[in-house]
Design an enzyme around this catalytic site. Structure first.
Site, PDB file in Angstrom:
ATOM      1  N   ARG A 166       9.276   1.884  -2.621  1.00 10.77           N
ATOM      2  CA  ARG A 166       9.077   0.354  -3.053  1.00 10.77           C
ATOM      3  C   ARG A 166      10.285  -0.517  -2.960  1.00 10.77           C
ATOM      4  O   ARG A 166      10.313  -1.581  -2.245  1.00 10.77           O
ATOM      5  CB  ARG A 166       8.305   0.247  -4.354  1.00 10.77           C
ATOM      6  CG  ARG A 166       7.846  -1.252  -4.623  1.00 10.77           C
ATOM      7  CD  ARG A 166       6.793  -1.112  -5.768  1.00 10.77           C
ATOM      8  NE  ARG A 166       5.620  -0.673  -5.336  1.00 10.77           N
ATOM      9  CZ  ARG A 166       5.338   0.556  -5.654  1.00 10.77           C
ATOM     10  NH1 ARG A 166       5.979   1.284  -6.652  1.00 10.77           N
ATOM     11  NH2 ARG A 166       4.237   1.327  -5.088  1.00 10.77           N
ATOM     12  N   ASP A 194       0.758  -1.165  -0.079  1.00  7.66           N
ATOM     13  CA  ASP A 194      -0.134  -0.030   0.089  1.00  7.66           C
ATOM     14  C   ASP A 194       0.898   1.265  -0.204  1.00  7.66           C
ATOM     15  O   ASP A 194       1.624   1.294   0.828  1.00  7.66           O
ATOM     16  CB  ASP A 194      -0.944   0.045   1.149  1.00  7.66           C
ATOM     17  CG  ASP A 194      -2.244   1.007   0.658  1.00  7.66           C
ATOM     18  OD1 ASP A 194      -2.886   0.569  -0.147  1.00  7.66           O
ATOM     19  OD2 ASP A 194      -2.239   1.981   1.576  1.00  7.66           O
TER      20      ASP A 194
HETATM   21  P1  ITT Z   1      -3.431  -2.247  -5.424  1.00  8.44           P
HETATM   22  O1  ITT Z   1      -4.153  -1.850  -4.099  1.00  8.44           O
HETATM   23  O2  ITT Z   1      -4.052  -3.425  -6.054  1.00  8.44           O
HETATM   24  O3  ITT Z   1      -1.905  -2.606  -4.906  1.00  8.44           O
HETATM   25  P2  ITT Z   1      -3.614   0.351  -6.120  1.00  8.44           P
HETATM   26  O4  ITT Z   1      -3.006   1.426  -7.159  1.00  8.44           O
HETATM   27  O5  ITT Z   1      -5.199   0.503  -5.797  1.00  8.44           O
HETATM   28  O6  ITT Z   1      -3.123  -1.037  -6.358  1.00  8.44           O
HETATM   29  P3  ITT Z   1      -2.826   1.759  -3.501  1.00  8.44           P
HETATM   30  O7  ITT Z   1      -4.198   2.011  -3.110  1.00  8.44           O
HETATM   31  O8  ITT Z   1      -1.715   1.363  -2.919  1.00  8.44           O
HETATM   32  O9  ITT Z   1      -2.797   0.883  -4.701  1.00  8.44           O
HETATM   33  O10 ITT Z   1      -2.308   3.077  -4.103  1.00  8.44           O
HETATM   34  C1  ITT Z   1      -1.265   3.643  -4.736  1.00  8.44           C
HETATM   35  C2  ITT Z   1      -1.388   4.845  -5.472  1.00  8.44           C
HETATM   36  O11 ITT Z   1      -0.126   5.605  -5.199  1.00  8.44           O
HETATM   37  C3  ITT Z   1      -1.252   4.219  -7.211  1.00  8.44           C
HETATM   38  O12 ITT Z   1      -2.083   4.222  -7.732  1.00  8.44           O
HETATM   39  C4  ITT Z   1      -0.213   5.756  -7.403  1.00  8.44           C
HETATM   40  O13 ITT Z   1      -1.141   6.831  -7.943  1.00  8.44           O
HETATM   41  C5  ITT Z   1       0.588   5.980  -6.271  1.00  8.44           C
HETATM   42  N1  ITT Z   1       1.788   5.333  -6.227  1.00  8.44           N
HETATM   43  C6  ITT Z   1       2.175   4.482  -5.392  1.00  8.44           C
HETATM   44  N2  ITT Z   1       3.648   4.207  -5.733  1.00  8.44           N
HETATM   45  C7  ITT Z   1       3.862   5.104  -6.799  1.00  8.44           C
HETATM   46  C8  ITT Z   1       5.250   5.067  -7.547  1.00  8.44           C
HETATM   47  O14 ITT Z   1       5.940   4.383  -7.237  1.00  8.44           O
HETATM   48  N3  ITT Z   1       5.152   5.942  -8.248  1.00  8.44           N
HETATM   49  C9  ITT Z   1       4.075   6.858  -8.690  1.00  8.44           C
HETATM   50  N4  ITT Z   1       2.947   6.798  -8.132  1.00  8.44           N
HETATM   51  C10 ITT Z   1       2.725   5.666  -7.004  1.00  8.44           C
END
Ligand code: ITT
Length: 202
Positions: free
Chosen positions: A189, A76
């Site tokens: 990450r 997350d």
């Molecule tokens: P899962 O829950 O299925 O893993 P998700 O996209 O819904 O997918 P999150 O709720 O953790 O996951 O939201 C993470 C968001 O944060 C992601 O959609 C991006 O908008 C942002 N994000 C996270 N890591 C990032 C990265 O390395 N680079 C850019 N944006 C990132």
């Protein structure tokens, strides 16, 4: 520090293809057999109702363990912007709406930051991973990447907010202008997963 032994395949508990690619690249070459949610098409991920990154990461990892009986690794993550009181934070994926695209989220953030001067554009990417075992054991890892919000989107690599995030200490290029390897070397990450890998027995 106690080491962790994974005695079956590890399921990457994410539906986000950008995350998945980065996790797979970071785990390539390890002895652990990796599976993804594509191997479990019937599995429906639960709503992320937690109030913190850790709570949401736990929700996702637990759902995958419960449905598969295997080990799961969830992620997350999100962008925390100081001038916006920590927003979008845990709502990063849905900042501009439930089905918002990365471009829509970026445009909304740039709009909200339009009047914020360069001296107040600090932000950080945050990642919390939960490694969950069929036994119920859970291990939490986290990583953070400091930076600033750019004035405009630049670069096509990565995903999410990468085109508008200028990582410290140079702030010269956006995260989306770095190669996958360069990004993982400094990213939230990359840090969380390296911490996790350090705990695994070979
Ligand atoms: P899962 O829950 O299925 O893993 P998700 O996209 O819904 O997918 P999150 O709720 O953790 O996951 O939201 C993470 C968001 O944060 C992601 O959609 C991006 O908008 C942002 N994000 C996270 N890591 C990032 C990265 O390395 N680079 C850019 N944006 C990132």
């Amino acid at each position: 520090m106690r080491t962790i032994k994974i005695d079956s395949r590890l399921i990457l508990a994410t539906g986000n293809l950008g995350k998945l690619k980065e996790l797979q690249a970071l785990l390539a070459g390890s002895d652990i057999e990796i599976a993804t949610l594509r191997d479990f098409p019937e599995l429906k991920m639960p709503e992320e109702t937690g109030r913190t990154f850790t709570e949401n990461a736990r929700i996702k990892a637990r759902a995958v363990v419960a449905a598969t009986g295997g080990w799961a690794l969830s992620d997350d993550s999100g962008l925390v912007v100081n001038a916006l009181g920590g927003a979008p934070g845990i709502y990063s994926a849905r900042f501009a709406g439930i089905k918002a695209s990365d471009a829509e989220n970026n445009q909304k953030l740039l709009r909200e930051m339009a009047d914020i001067p360069d001296s107040r554009r600090q932000a950080a990417f945050v990642c919390v991973m939960v490694l969950a075992a069929p036994s119920g054991a859970e291990y939490v890892f986290s990583g953070r990447c400091e930076g600033r919000i750019a004035r405009r989107a630049q670069g096509t690599k990565g995903f999410g907010y990468d085109p508008i995030f200028l990582p410290a200490p140079d702030y010269n290029v956006t995260m989306a202008q770095l190669s996958a390897a360069e990004k993982s070397a400094i990213s939230h990450r990359g840090k969380a997963l390296r911490e996790c890998k350090n705990r695994l027995t070979p």
